[in-house]
Design a protein around this motif. Structure first.
Motif, PDB file in Angstrom:
ATOM      1  N   ILE A 482       0.861  -1.189   0.000  1.00 19.07           N
ATOM      2  CA  ILE A 482       0.000   0.000   0.000  1.00 19.07           C
ATOM      3  C   ILE A 482       0.893   1.235   0.000  1.00 19.07           C
ATOM      4  O   ILE A 482       1.646   1.477   0.953  1.00 19.07           O
ATOM      5  N   THR A 483       0.823   1.961  -1.097  1.00 22.82           N
ATOM      6  CA  THR A 483       1.646   3.161  -1.276  1.00 22.82           C
ATOM      7  C   THR A 483       0.720   4.316  -1.628  1.00 22.82           C
ATOM      8  O   THR A 483      -0.468   4.122  -1.894  1.00 22.82           O
ATOM      9  N   THR A 484       1.277   5.507  -1.650  1.00 22.92           N
ATOM     10  CA  THR A 484       0.475   6.680  -2.020  1.00 22.92           C
ATOM     11  C   THR A 484      -0.132   6.466  -3.411  1.00 22.92           C
ATOM     12  O   THR A 484      -1.297   6.799  -3.655  1.00 22.92           O
ATOM     13  N   ASP A 485       0.650   5.870  -4.335  1.00 19.26           N
ATOM     14  CA  ASP A 485       0.156   5.623  -5.704  1.00 19.26           C
ATOM     15  C   ASP A 485      -0.980   4.614  -5.728  1.00 19.26           C
ATOM     16  O   ASP A 485      -1.979   4.792  -6.434  1.00 19.26           O
ATOM     17  N   SER A 486      -0.831   3.502  -4.968  1.00 17.35           N
ATOM     18  CA  SER A 486      -1.862   2.469  -5.043  1.00 17.35           C
ATOM     19  C   SER A 486      -3.176   2.966  -4.438  1.00 17.35           C
ATOM     20  O   SER A 486      -4.265   2.634  -4.906  1.00 17.35           O
ATOM     21  N   ILE A 487      -3.083   3.813  -3.389  1.00 15.00           N
ATOM     22  CA  ILE A 487      -4.300   4.371  -2.784  1.00 15.00           C
ATOM     23  C   ILE A 487      -4.999   5.280  -3.789  1.00 15.00           C
ATOM     24  O   ILE A 487      -6.217   5.252  -3.934  1.00 15.00           O
ATOM     25  N   ASP A 488      -4.193   6.053  -4.517  1.00 15.33           N
ATOM     26  CA  ASP A 488      -4.760   6.947  -5.537  1.00 15.33           C
ATOM     27  C   ASP A 488      -5.493   6.128  -6.615  1.00 15.33           C
ATOM     28  O   ASP A 488      -6.551   6.521  -7.097  1.00 15.33           O
ATOM     29  N   MET A 489      -4.919   4.962  -6.927  1.00 17.61           N
ATOM     30  CA  MET A 489      -5.529   4.094  -7.948  1.00 17.61           C
ATOM     31  C   MET A 489      -6.872   3.533  -7.453  1.00 17.61           C
ATOM     32  O   MET A 489      -7.822   3.388  -8.202  1.00 17.61           O
ATOM     33  N   LEU A 491      -8.872   5.075  -5.369  1.00 14.35           N
ATOM     34  CA  LEU A 491      -9.838   6.175  -5.366  1.00 14.35           C
ATOM     35  C   LEU A 491     -10.258   6.546  -6.785  1.00 14.35           C
ATOM     36  O   LEU A 491     -11.403   6.925  -7.025  1.00 14.35           O
ATOM     37  N   ASN A 492      -9.301   6.450  -7.727  1.00 15.94           N
ATOM     38  CA  ASN A 492      -9.574   6.852  -9.112  1.00 15.94           C
ATOM     39  C   ASN A 492      -9.186   5.737 -10.071  1.00 15.94           C
ATOM     40  O   ASN A 492      -8.167   5.818 -10.754  1.00 15.94           O
ATOM     41  N   PRO A 493      -9.992   4.637 -10.100  1.00 12.87           N
ATOM     42  CA  PRO A 493      -9.616   3.524 -10.975  1.00 12.87           C
ATOM     43  C   PRO A 493      -9.600   3.951 -12.437  1.00 12.87           C
ATOM     44  O   PRO A 493     -10.357   4.839 -12.840  1.00 12.87           O
ATOM     45  N   ASP A 494      -8.711   3.335 -13.192  1.00 17.74           N
ATOM     46  CA  ASP A 494      -8.567   3.655 -14.616  1.00 17.74           C
ATOM     47  C   ASP A 494      -9.843   3.245 -15.360  1.00 17.74           C
ATOM     48  O   ASP A 494     -10.233   2.083 -15.335  1.00 17.74           O
ATOM     49  N   GLY A 496     -10.344   2.983 -18.420  1.00 19.65           N
ATOM     50  CA  GLY A 496     -10.064   2.089 -19.549  1.00 19.65           C
ATOM     51  C   GLY A 496      -9.805   0.652 -19.117  1.00 19.65           C
ATOM     52  O   GLY A 496      -9.551  -0.212 -19.947  1.00 19.65           O
ATOM     53  N   GLY A 497      -9.835   0.421 -17.814  1.00 14.77           N
ATOM     54  CA  GLY A 497      -9.653  -0.948 -17.312  1.00 14.77           C
ATOM     55  C   GLY A 497      -8.201  -1.385 -17.226  1.00 14.77           C
ATOM     56  O   GLY A 497      -7.916  -2.568 -17.079  1.00 14.77           O
ATOM     57  N   ALA A 498      -7.240  -0.430 -17.332  1.00 12.68           N
ATOM     58  CA  ALA A 498      -5.822  -0.805 -17.221  1.00 12.68           C
ATOM     59  C   ALA A 498      -5.550  -1.279 -15.801  1.00 12.68           C
ATOM     60  O   ALA A 498      -6.013  -0.678 -14.837  1.00 12.68           O
ATOM     61  N   ILE A 499      -4.803  -2.369 -15.682  1.00 11.01           N
ATOM     62  CA  ILE A 499      -4.489  -2.920 -14.360  1.00 11.01           C
ATOM     63  C   ILE A 499      -2.989  -2.767 -14.130  1.00 11.01           C
ATOM     64  O   ILE A 499      -2.188  -3.256 -14.917  1.00 11.01           O
ATOM     65  N   THR A 500      -2.646  -2.062 -13.066  1.00  9.13           N
ATOM     66  CA  THR A 500      -1.221  -1.906 -12.743  1.00  9.13           C
ATOM     67  C   THR A 500      -1.011  -2.237 -11.264  1.00  9.13           C
ATOM     68  O   THR A 500      -1.914  -2.079 -10.452  1.00  9.13           O
ATOM     69  N   THR A 574       1.954  -7.714  -8.162  1.00  7.70           N
ATOM     70  CA  THR A 574       1.164  -7.780  -6.924  1.00  7.70           C
ATOM     71  C   THR A 574       0.556  -6.416  -6.608  1.00  7.70           C
ATOM     72  O   THR A 574       0.950  -5.399  -7.186  1.00  7.70           O
ATOM     73  N   GLY A 575      -0.398  -6.418  -5.682  1.00  9.16           N
ATOM     74  CA  GLY A 575      -0.975  -5.169  -5.193  1.00  9.16           C
ATOM     75  C   GLY A 575      -1.728  -4.380  -6.248  1.00  9.16           C
ATOM     76  O   GLY A 575      -1.719  -3.151  -6.251  1.00  9.16           O
ATOM     77  N   THR A 576      -2.424  -5.081  -7.168  1.00  5.60           N
ATOM     78  CA  THR A 576      -3.166  -4.369  -8.223  1.00  5.60           C
ATOM     79  C   THR A 576      -4.450  -3.741  -7.697  1.00  5.60           C
ATOM     80  O   THR A 576      -4.993  -2.837  -8.320  1.00  5.60           O
ATOM     81  N   GLY A 577      -4.956  -4.279  -6.591  1.00  2.21           N
ATOM     82  CA  GLY A 577      -6.190  -3.741  -6.013  1.00  2.21           C
ATOM     83  C   GLY A 577      -7.457  -4.213  -6.691  1.00  2.21           C
ATOM     84  O   GLY A 577      -8.528  -4.185  -6.101  1.00  2.21           O
TER      85      GLY A 577
END
Length: 601
Positions: A482-489, A491-494, A496-500, A574-577
């Motif tokens: 869990i990082t600042t980036d993953s939390i942002d993801m 809250l604001n899922p892509d 277009g359905g991109a999974i990162t 890992t950690g795609t959410g």
């Protein structure tokens, strides 16, 4: 609720059929009006890595023991400079965690010398302290095994009277229960004695690399400590040996229908078959005290309890061996790649002094790293499976006494309520009258079972409250991913359905997805598929010889899924959410373990 935050725990509706769920857990772990000002301003994430399903009261005890112990070692034992503990709540049956960081630079600075002294003692004496740890854990397991929940006798044995002991078996039963719970909490104290230091040493090395080589990928750092021999891989290696033994003894055909254990054993009714079964028995203690799940739920079965799972893995290995495939772990290739990366980065350093610091920090990370995986076998699997076994014995005794209708009812009683229940049993026995429990507990347990089932059907949000400005707590990043980036993801899922997610193990693979939510579905995985799961369990290691890659919803670089994929040479993100909700079984996907991208083809 603003767009930039997750829901408030105080706003979430109770699922239908789960009304009154709060009584399953102690008051201290519930969100409450008294602490609302604090709780509503904190960021809380759900730990679906360890407790991905709604918990029974007995399951939840281990959450409390574990996270209090984790926190204690951070905040009170070692004084990890930037981190205190992890605050925890149970909400709608699921665990929510909130890392408690330290923002004050002066306080962080003051903790550094204390941490260096305390952690330094462990780092300097790691091997002898670890050997001592192993002895303590095994002694704790032996003590757990010795707990005696025998029914109370009709009459006290004569020797209790003649010895002048002064207390009887009614007192013994209650004392055994207290001893049992003390040993259960001790499991978790021991668990974190070393684990936090394993992460701290790795993080120290990680921080050094990030400073020395600003553009270094996280994955390159992780690869430098790969190629390890750990006890956690031993159960899987023993299955490979047993597969080879079945071929050598000419009994490989016995595993044609591994799901039907009785059928397997019927075919093994020969001298060669009995020799094979003797080999199984010899290795099964302790190595097959291995849970098919995380080991944190009362219903997780071990390989000893349900042989169909390991027999299925053995059947797969037999087929591969007969086809002439190499089923060994590619440890030499992993070590060669590891050494190449170390040399490459070492040469980039400006001075011998820097190279010495680099070698020292890398050496320490490698020394402590095996523990990060090993504790998993001794604690989550062997210790916990012994705890669940003893709990069932308590449940079986209470079925005989009329308090329960089945042994598993024990898991729906809170630990402090069990104290009252056992006193009820004892005092009625002492008086020679009827206890109240048989008229009280069966209805209550039935109601609680229905509540947990209703909570299981609902999936509360993966986080609550406002997102943190920055995540610094080491476990949160390394273990949960869990990082600042993953939390942002989240809250604001892509759209277009991109999974990162995190690039957790190198390599690129394409193939059909196989979505697996729990151990029951692991037998469905076919050769050449890509495993997509909320998280993987250690006992799933045998499927890594079948799959092309792994994708998980939760987990950081130091999660078990990430480590095991690197050790078995399988690409992983890992950690795609959102992998298990965005991908369906059969979807053709591409997994890039070098960049952390998953693409539907």
């Amino acid at each position: 609720m603003g767009e930039n935050r997750f829901p408030s725990p105080f706003e979430l509706p109770t699922p239908e059929g789960a009304e009154g769920w709060e009584e399953l857990y102690p008051y201290s772990v519930l969100f409450s009006e008294g602490r609302r000002d604090y709780e509503d301003q904190q960021f809380w994430f759900m730990d679906s890595m360890h407790w991905g399903w709604a918990m029974s009261p007995w399951d939840a005890d281990h959450l409390m023991y574990a996270i209090a112990s984790l926190s204690q070692y951070n905040s009170r034992h070692y004084l990890v400079p930037p981190a205190n503990g992890i605050d925890f709540r149970v909400h709608l049956g699921y665990p929510y965690f909130s890392p408690v960081g330290i923002a004050d630079e002066a306080e962080i600075g003051a903790r550094v010398p204390q941490f260096m002294e305390r952690a330094g003692h462990y780092f300097a004496n790691w091997d002898s302290l670890y050997d001592n740890w192993l002895e303590k854990v095994k002694a704790n397991i032996a003590e757990l095994e010795s707990v005696d929940f025998s029914p109370l006798p009709e009459v006290e044995p004569l020797e209790i009277v003649t010895s002048g002991r002064g207390v009887g078996t009614g007192w013994d039963l209650q004392a055994e229960y207290h001893r049992f719970q003390d040993l259960a909490q001790k499991i978790w104290q021991y668990h974190f004695e070393f684990l936090n230091l394993g992460y701290a040493a790795y993080l120290d090395f990680f921080g050094f690399c990030k400073q020395a080589f600003p553009s270094i990928p996280d994955l390159a750092i992780a690869k430098m400590v790969a190629g390890i021999e750990v006890d956690l891989f031993r159960p899987n290696e023993e299955l490979k040996n047993l597969a080879q033994k079945a071929i050598d003894l000419g009994v490989a055909d016995a595993f044609a229908n591994p799901d039907d254990v009785d059928k397997v054993h019927a075919v093994l009714e020969s001298d060669a078959g009995r020799e094979w079964l003797a080999a199984w028995d010899e290795i099964s203690q302790p190595w097959f005290n291995f849970s098919s799940g995380t080991g944190f739920y009362y219903y997780d079965k071990t390989w000893l309890q349900d042989r169909s799972t390991p027999y299925g893995f053995i059947a797969d290995y037999i087929a591969k061996l007969q086809a002439g495939e190499d089923i060994s772990r590619p440890i030499e290739e992993i070590r060669a790649e590891r050494d190449r990366i170390v040399e490459e980065y070492s040469e980039l350093l400006a001075s011998d002094e820097d190279r010495e610091a680099f070698a020292g920090k890398l050496g320490l990370a490698r020394t402590v790293f095996p523990y990060v995986e090993n504790h998993n076998f001794y604690i989550e699997h062997w210790s916990m499976s012994t705890f669940w076994k003893k709990s069932r014995e308590l449940g079986e005794m209470l079925v005989k006494e009329g308090f329960f209708t089945q042994a598993d009812d024990v898991y729906f009683v809170r630990r402090e309520e069990m104290d009252n229940l056992l006193f009820d049993l004892y005092s009625a026995w002492a008086v020679g009258a009827s206890p109240a429990g048989p008229h009280y507990w069966p209805n209550k347990v039935t109601k609680r079972r229905a509540i947990v089932e209703a909570l299981q059907k609902s999936r509360p949000p993966k986080a609550l409250g406002p997102p943190p400005a920055v995540v610094t707590e080491p476990f949160t990043i390394m273990l949960w991913g869990i990082t600042t980036d993953s939390i942002d993801m989240w809250l604001n899922p892509d759209e277009g359905g991109a999974i990162t997610g995190m690039a957790a193990s190198p390599g690129v693979a394409e193939g059909p997805a196989r979505v697996v939510f729990n151990a029951d579905d692991i037998g469905d995985v076919r050769d050449g598929e890509i495993l997509v799961a909320p998280i993987t369990a250690p006992s799933w290691a045998p499927v890594f010889s079948k799959i092309k890659a792994t994708v998980t919803d939760i987990g950081g670089l130091m999660s078990h899924a990430a480590i095991v994929c690197r050790e078995y040479g399988v690409p992983a993100v890992t950690g795609t959410g959102q992998a298990t909700t965005s991908i369906a079984t059969g979807d053709m996907i591409r997994v890039d373990g070098n960049t952390g991208k998953v693409t539907k083809l």
